[in-house]
Design an enzyme around this catalytic site. Structure first.
Site, PDB file in Angstrom:
ATOM      1  N   GLU A   1     -17.075  83.357  38.799  1.00  0.00           N
ATOM      2  CA  GLU A   1     -17.641  82.824  40.116  1.00  0.00           C
ATOM      3  C   GLU A   1     -19.095  83.104  40.267  1.00  0.00           C
ATOM      4  O   GLU A   1     -19.459  84.244  40.021  1.00  0.00           O
ATOM      5  CB  GLU A   1     -16.829  83.529  41.186  1.00  0.00           C
ATOM      6  CG  GLU A   1     -15.553  83.276  41.396  1.00  0.00           C
ATOM      7  CD  GLU A   1     -14.680  83.539  42.306  1.00  0.00           C
ATOM      8  OE1 GLU A   1     -13.528  83.017  42.604  1.00  0.00           O
ATOM      9  OE2 GLU A   1     -14.970  84.655  42.794  1.00  0.00           O
TER      10      GLU A   1
ATOM     11  N   GLU B   1     -14.398  86.038  36.730  1.00  0.00           N
ATOM     12  CA  GLU B   1     -13.581  84.958  36.954  1.00  0.00           C
ATOM     13  C   GLU B   1     -14.630  83.716  36.822  1.00  0.00           C
ATOM     14  O   GLU B   1     -14.237  82.609  37.462  1.00  0.00           O
ATOM     15  CB  GLU B   1     -12.841  84.929  38.274  1.00  0.00           C
ATOM     16  CG  GLU B   1     -11.609  85.973  38.205  1.00  0.00           C
ATOM     17  CD  GLU B   1     -10.968  85.737  39.779  1.00  0.00           C
ATOM     18  OE1 GLU B   1     -11.243  85.037  40.514  1.00  0.00           O
ATOM     19  OE2 GLU B   1      -9.968  86.921  39.827  1.00  0.00           O
TER      20      GLU B   1
ATOM     21  N   PHE C   1      -3.716  74.987  35.051  1.00  0.00           N
ATOM     22  CA  PHE C   1      -3.085  74.119  35.867  1.00  0.00           C
ATOM     23  C   PHE C   1      -2.230  73.311  35.043  1.00  0.00           C
ATOM     24  O   PHE C   1      -1.935  73.780  33.946  1.00  0.00           O
ATOM     25  CB  PHE C   1      -4.073  73.183  36.471  1.00  0.00           C
ATOM     26  CG  PHE C   1      -5.286  73.524  37.432  1.00  0.00           C
ATOM     27  CD1 PHE C   1      -4.946  74.022  38.512  1.00  0.00           C
ATOM     28  CD2 PHE C   1      -6.549  73.701  36.920  1.00  0.00           C
ATOM     29  CE1 PHE C   1      -5.722  74.469  39.650  1.00  0.00           C
ATOM     30  CE2 PHE C   1      -7.480  74.196  37.720  1.00  0.00           C
ATOM     31  CZ  PHE C   1      -7.137  74.657  39.087  1.00  0.00           C
TER      32      PHE C   1
ATOM     33  N   PRO D   1      -1.737  64.208  48.586  1.00  0.00           N
ATOM     34  CA  PRO D   1      -0.451  64.137  48.114  1.00  0.00           C
ATOM     35  C   PRO D   1      -0.077  63.143  47.184  1.00  0.00           C
ATOM     36  O   PRO D   1       0.876  63.128  46.534  1.00  0.00           O
ATOM     37  CB  PRO D   1       0.432  64.180  49.539  1.00  0.00           C
ATOM     38  CG  PRO D   1      -0.723  63.228  50.298  1.00  0.00           C
ATOM     39  CD  PRO D   1      -2.141  63.647  49.805  1.00  0.00           C
TER      40      PRO D   1
ATOM     41  N   GLU E   1     -10.102  87.195  50.061  1.00  0.00           N
ATOM     42  CA  GLU E   1     -11.135  86.294  49.239  1.00  0.00           C
ATOM     43  C   GLU E   1     -12.321  86.352  50.328  1.00  0.00           C
ATOM     44  O   GLU E   1     -13.398  86.256  49.740  1.00  0.00           O
ATOM     45  CB  GLU E   1     -10.514  84.624  49.466  1.00  0.00           C
ATOM     46  CG  GLU E   1      -9.483  84.380  48.330  1.00  0.00           C
ATOM     47  CD  GLU E   1      -9.946  84.382  47.192  1.00  0.00           C
ATOM     48  OE1 GLU E   1     -11.248  84.203  46.876  1.00  0.00           O
ATOM     49  OE2 GLU E   1      -9.249  84.473  46.139  1.00  0.00           O
TER      50      GLU E   1
END
Length: 377
Positions: free
Chosen positions: A333, A331, A196, A302, A280
């Site tokens: 998961e 990953e 990120f 937002p 997915e």
């Protein structure tokens, strides 16, 4: 001044303009050929490379008169920091005869041979997102090494895909329709960037009373677009919810950080939200979705996040054995799927056990469409 022979993606003029920056208009370009080399696709990638091959000839462009600034920018983009490519002296052929130049070649070749590569086909699918990715790459020049930027390139491309998707904005009938000059970004900083990123902005904007704001500071958490899909079996009137540990509740100090969600994942570069939803579903739950029902797109937060979600209901067969364990172990998961009736899912929503925005929105959207979906079966 330096001359470079380019081939492949750098021949795409919008990309070359971003890479060379202000020097672009001062650099002369002419068609050229590089004897003894062949342009070929890199297996598993969208870009090409040149490989030495007797009797072959690589088509490209000769860039003439690059100043030190333009050369440094090209070197940065191509990774002359023990990461990507190096410049090798070569002799190229032009309409005016032979010319000395350098060409970017891989630091190492893995022996795998690639097939033909087409600039036209690449530009049609990857040109726009690659230009947007290059804008972020070149922003890092002088702020990070090419090796550091190279490790981030995958997520840079994912963020570029989100910016490309954002060009298709929603209607503006009640809200302000933004026009030229309504928003000015005076400065943008990236104090953090990895999977990120965080971006800090100094903004000036038009106010509702017709005046201009003073300069204001805002920060945003930058992530990719994502797709969510709530699998629904209209014949059995049941849904699939997936459960996993989420770091957001962990960071908040939630005593119950395992949450119930629709299937979700980020939209990869070159991928549509629909393709992402179907992929997915297979990866997280081993589920083949028969049909996607769009729920629209939205920003979940937002005021602080750039994330934009594309929601879907996935019409699927959900027998008793459809639930199980899933996810991509590489990953990190660890996912458990649950098959519950529509009424049971709404009871979980009412009790507060379902406390994730995407799940709430998906179930409420399903409730509004449920009668029609069941009648169509």
């Amino acid at each position: 001044m330096s001359d470079i022979f380019i081939y492949g993606t750098l021949m795409h003029q919008p990309l070359l303009r971003v890479v060379l920056g202000e020097s672009f208009d001062a650099v002369a370009q002419c068609p050229a050929r590089l004897p003894g080399w062949r342009v070929e696709a890199v297996p598993g990638e969208v870009y090409p490379m040149v490989r030495a091959e007797r009797g072959a000839e690589a088509e490209g462009l000769l860039l003439r008169g690059l100043d030190d600034a333009a050369l440094a920018r090209a070197d940065f983009y191509e990774g002359l920091d023990n990461y990507g490519y190096l410049r090798k002296p070569v002799e190229v052929l032009t309409g005016e005869g032979p010319a000395e130049a350098t060409v970017y070649v891989p630091l190492a070749e893995d022996g795998q041979r690639g097939g033909p590569w087409s600039l036209e086909r690449w530009a049609a699918q990857w040109g726009e997102v690659s230009v947007l990715a290059a804008e972020e790459v070149m922003w890092w020049m002088g702020r990070a090494t090419t090796a550091e930027v190279g490790r981030r390139y995958g997520v840079i491309c994912t963020r570029a895909q989100a910016r490309l998707n954002a060009r298709e904005s929603a209607p503006a009938t009640l809200r302000r329709k933004a026009g030229p000059g309504d928003l000015e970004v005076a400065e943008m900083r990236r104090p953090y960037a990895n999977f990120f990123a965080v971006e800090e902005y100094e903004l000036v904007h038009s106010r509702f009373d017709g005046t201009r704001s003073g300069q204001i500071e805002r920060a945003a958490f930058i992530s990719a677009d994502a797709a969510t899909v709530l699998p629904y079996d209209p014949q059995r009137d049941r849904v699939m919810l997936v459960e996993q540990l989420r770091v957001g509740p962990v960071a908040r100090g939630d005593a119950q950080p395992w949450v119930l969600e629709p299937i979700a994942g980020r939209v990869d570069p070159g991928e549509s939200p629909e393709d992402c939803a179907l992929r997915e579903a297979r990866e997280e739950a081993g589920l083949e979705v028969d049909r996607l029902v769009p729920l629209g797109g939205y920003y979940p937060s937002p005021g602080a996040k750039s994330e934009y979600l594309h929601g879907f209901i996935g019409i699927a067969d959900l027998p008793d054995g459809a639930a199980g364990l899933g996810g991509v172990p590489g990953e990190g998961e660890d996912i458990r799927a649950h098959i519950v009736s529509f009424d049971a899912a709404m009871a979980l929503l009412e009790s507060g056990e379902i406390n994730v925005g995407t799940t709430v929105i998906s179930l409420l959207q399903l409730a509004a469409r449920r009668a029609g979906l069941r009648a169509a079966t």
